[in-house]
Structures are given as C-alpha cells and as structure tokens.
Design an enzyme around this catalytic site. Structure first.
Site, short mmCIF file in Angstrom:
data_model
loop_
_atom_site.label_atom_id
_atom_site.label_comp_id
_atom_site.label_asym_id
_atom_site.label_seq_id
_atom_site.Cartn_x
_atom_site.Cartn_y
_atom_site.Cartn_z
N SER A 53 0.83 -1.20 0.00
CA SER A 53 0.00 0.00 0.00
C SER A 53 0.86 1.25 0.00
CB SER A 53 -0.89 -0.01 1.25
OG SER A 53 -1.52 1.24 1.42
N TYR A 62 -1.84 -0.81 10.88
CA TYR A 62 -2.14 -1.38 9.56
C TYR A 62 -0.99 -1.06 8.60
CZ TYR A 62 -3.56 -1.45 4.75
OH TYR A 62 -3.56 -1.64 3.40
N LYS A 89 2.14 -3.47 6.58
CA LYS A 89 2.53 -3.49 5.16
C LYS A 89 4.03 -3.25 5.03
CE LYS A 89 -1.43 -4.43 3.45
NZ LYS A 89 -1.64 -5.79 2.89
C1 WQD Z 1 -9.63 9.33 1.28
C2 WQD Z 1 -9.85 10.81 1.56
C3 WQD Z 1 -10.24 11.32 3.88
C4 WQD Z 1 -14.06 9.27 4.29
C5 WQD Z 1 -7.06 4.26 3.18
C6 WQD Z 1 -5.94 3.49 3.75
C7 WQD Z 1 -5.10 2.93 2.63
C8 WQD Z 1 -5.98 2.15 1.68
C9 WQD Z 1 -7.10 3.03 1.15
C10 WQD Z 1 -5.96 -0.18 2.25
C11 WQD Z 1 -9.16 11.28 2.83
C12 WQD Z 1 -11.46 11.64 3.04
C13 WQD Z 1 -12.87 9.76 3.78
C14 WQD Z 1 -15.09 10.18 4.65
C15 WQD Z 1 -13.71 12.01 3.95
N1 WQD Z 1 -6.53 1.02 2.34
N2 WQD Z 1 -12.72 11.10 3.62
N3 WQD Z 1 -14.88 11.51 4.47
O1 WQD Z 1 -7.34 7.15 4.04
O2 WQD Z 1 -6.53 7.70 1.68
O3 WQD Z 1 -6.53 5.35 2.46
O4 WQD Z 1 -7.82 3.49 2.30
O5 WQD Z 1 -4.95 -0.47 1.68
O6 WQD Z 1 -4.13 2.10 3.20
O7 WQD Z 1 -5.14 4.36 4.50
O8 WQD Z 1 -8.69 6.46 1.98
O9 WQD Z 1 -11.06 6.66 1.39
O10 WQD Z 1 -10.42 6.60 3.85
O11 WQD Z 1 -9.91 8.63 2.50
O12 WQD Z 1 -13.54 13.23 3.80
O13 WQD Z 1 -16.19 9.79 5.13
O14 WQD Z 1 -11.25 11.01 1.80
O15 WQD Z 1 -10.02 12.34 4.84
O16 WQD Z 1 -8.70 12.61 2.61
P1 WQD Z 1 -7.24 6.78 2.61
P2 WQD Z 1 -10.10 7.03 2.46
#
Ligand code: WQD
Length: 341
Positions: free
Chosen positions: A126, A151, A155
């Site tokens: 990741s 997590y 990785k």
């Molecule tokens: C994306 C953006 C949030 C939800 C994670 C893991 C990564 C991978 C993918 C496994 C961020 C914003 C989110 C919400 C929001 N997983 N957001 N409101 O955190 O980049 O990555 O998932 O491998 O390892 O870290 O993805 O989709 O959670 O967030 O504003 O209800 O959307 O702040 O900026 P992230 P995400």
C-alpha cells in the site's frame, strides 16, 4: 492451465483479480476466511466469467491448515496474497489483531511457497508505506516513513519479511504492489466494494449517502494546503488494479523480473481532492450529494499520488479508467446491490 492461489480472493480487490486471472485462462483457487467477505461473491465471479473458482474457507492464522492446503495443492504456479485486515482506524484500536492477522498469515503462506516448484509471490502492499511523502508524485524510491497506523506498519514489515526471505532464497520471486486508492466496481455490477458497517473509505460512503443509507457525507477538513483545502489522493479503478496483478504475475512466470524482489506503485498518477471526487460523482450520477465540512481525521496525509513511470515502463502496465469511469462504476454497483435501478 497454471493454477494460481489467491488468498483473500473474495474481498474487494481479490475478487476483481480472480475475474481477470480467469479471463487470462488461469485456474484459480481462492482461500478466504469470510471475516470480511461474503461467500456470495463466488456467484458474482462465476456469473461474470462462467467459471466457478475453487474455494476453501481457511483461517490462515492456523499454521497446520495452511500446511495441509499446500500439501493438497503442491502444483500451484503462483500466489497472490491479499488476505489481511485493512481498516486503518480499527488497527489503532486493535494492534495485536492486526499484527497477528497480517503478519503470521504472511509468514505461514510464504513458508509453503518456498517449497513449491515455482515460487512466485505477489504481495498486496500500500502507498501507506510512504506516510506523508515529501515529493509528489511519489516514486518507489521515496523513503519509507514511520507508519501512521499498525495497519500501515504491517505493510511495511510485510515487505521487509518478503525482501529478507528473497535475499536467502534465490528460488523465491516476489513483487510488492503498492496500491494507491482502489475504487469502483466491475462493469457488470456483479462484484464491487461492500464494506461491513459504516464505510471508512470515501467512495463507498459517497455512494451509500446517495443511496439513502447514510444521512450526510462528512468531508474531513477543508483547510489543508491544497487547491480547494481538501486532501488529495490517487483514485484507481479496481479493475485497472486487478489487471496490474495479472501483469505482475506473468512477469514472474516468464522470469522477466530483474531481481527476485521488486516493488511497483500502482496508481493513475493523477491526484484528486475530496471535493473533486464529490463533483465527479455528482456529474456521472446526475445526483447532488448531501455533504458537510467536518473536522480533520487523525492520521490523514495531505497528498498522496503515484509516479507511475516504473509500472508503465518496466511492468508494462498503465491505468486506463478515469475518475469519472470509476465513480460511475461505483454508483452502478451501489444501485445494483440496493435494487435502486
Ligand atoms: C480518502 C480521503 C479522507 C471518508 C485508506 C488506507 C489505505 C488504503 C485506502 C488499504 C481522505 C477523506 C474519507 C469520509 C472524507 N486502504 N474522507 N470523508 O485514508 O486515503 O486510504 O484506504 O490499503 O491504506 O489508509 O482512503 O477513502 O479513507 O480517504 O472526507 O467519510 O477522503 O479524509 O482525505 P485513505 P479514504
């Protein structure tokens, strides 16, 4: 037909990869413990490809079960290892569950892979390993930073375990694929992302809000140093990501790898803000989304998007779908599973 093991093969990325492997003529066997996936996914895969993959419900934390499986299937040509817990927030609350589930399982599977005639191993890594990278777009040489969560740490440690094992086992050939943000669903809308409970990730929360399952999307912060104040990510269509696994596997099966441990960033190379993702959804769905600006989320990095030159030039792979394509596929999937069409 070459037999390929896909652990976690009923999960979001795993199931899409099984479809692409079957499309390429591979004989797929899936291991999944069904802790975060439904057995019904097998039906979805079969409806798409016309081939029902072999499936065994195994808890990979049980070493003897892993050994027994490989005694039965000693004709495996390659392993794609997805099986892991992947909720960042949960990993902070339950670190030992994550270290046990993500690392013990990797070690037990890897031990058995070493005994195969052809030890080819693709690891689900990741972009989390980079933390907040200093330079954008992020290259594979960017320094691995202290993980922001257990997590992410699993990785990083997982890659180290594989790298160290490759150093002393020339017969083991491994590739770690560092995913950016997988989103969307197969065009058939028969498989897709199905988070259990309240979605942690942005895109399923958007589609569930639009489907009426959630009241309102919270945008976690709009005062970041970006064009519109919201965080930037590299959102890649899950089918593009699945195809990257097939290309990586073929690289090992054809012995085209330049060393026996390689890493590749798998993204689109394009950064999109949270508000841009929302705008994309509203455009492709024709629906306005109910959202509000909320406080920042602990642990979020400001920007993360991939330099894809290595995957393009060396792996011979590139993402084909746009953000709009991916958001439309995510919406079609949501409509299908909620019978909204
Ligand atoms: C994306 C953006 C949030 C939800 C994670 C893991 C990564 C991978 C993918 C496994 C961020 C914003 C989110 C919400 C929001 N997983 N957001 N409101 O955190 O980049 O990555 O998932 O491998 O390892 O870290 O993805 O989709 O959670 O967030 O504003 O209800 O959307 O702040 O900026 P992230 P995400």
């Amino acid at each position: 037909m070459k037999k390929i093991l896909v652990t976690g093969g009923l999960g979001f990325i795993g199931s899409h990869t099984v479809v692409e492997l079957q499309n390429e003529g591979y004989d797929v066997v899936i291991i999944d413990d069904l802790s975060n996936a439904s057995i019904d996914v097998i039906e979805g895969i079969t409806e798409i490809t016309g081939i029902s993959p072999m499936f065994e419900k195994i808890d990979l934390k049980e070493k003897s079960s892993v050994e027994h499986f490989f005694q039965k299937h000693n004709d495996i040509s390659g392993v794609i290892h997805f099986a892991a817990s992947k909720a960042v927030g949960e990993s902070v609350a339950k670190p030992l569950l994550y270290y046990e589930n993500n690392l013990n399982t990797l070690i037990y599977v890897l031990k058995e892979v070493l005994n195969l005639k052809s030890s080819n191993f693709i690891f689900s890594s990741s972009c989390t390993v980079y933390g907040q990278a200093d330079e954008m777009p992020i290259t594979e040489n960017a320094p691995v930073k202290p993980a922001e969560s257990p997590y992410g740490n699993t990785k990083q440690i997982g890659e180290e375990i594989i790298k160290d094992t490759c150093k002393v086992n020339a017969n083991l050939n491994a590739i770690a694929l560092r995913y950016f943000n997988p989103i969307g669903a197969h065009s058939s809308a028969k498989i897709g992302e199905l988070p259990i409970g309240v979605p942690q990730n942005l895109v399923p929360f958007i589609t569930q809000t639009a489907a009426g399952l959630r009241e309102c999307l919270s945008v976690f912060g709009n005062n970041y140093p970006t064009s519109d104040g919201t965080c930037i990510r590299d959102y890649i269509h899950v089918v593009d990501l699945a195809k990257a696994h097939v290309v990586a596997l073929q690289r090992l099966l054809e012995a085209k790898n330049s060393s026996n441990f390689e890493t590749f960033n798998v993204g689109t190379g394009v950064g999109s803000s949270v508000l841009e993702v929302i705008q994309s959804f509203e455009k492709v769905s024709g629906q306005s989304l109910n959202y509000k600006i909320a406080p920042r989320r602990e642990g979020d990095v400001v920007k993360a998007y991939a330099n894809t030159k290595k995957a393009n030039a060396v792996l011979g792979w590139e993402a084909k779908s746009t953000l709009d394509d991916a958001m439309l596929s995510a919406w079609k999937w949501e409509q299908n599973i909620r019978n909204l069409k």
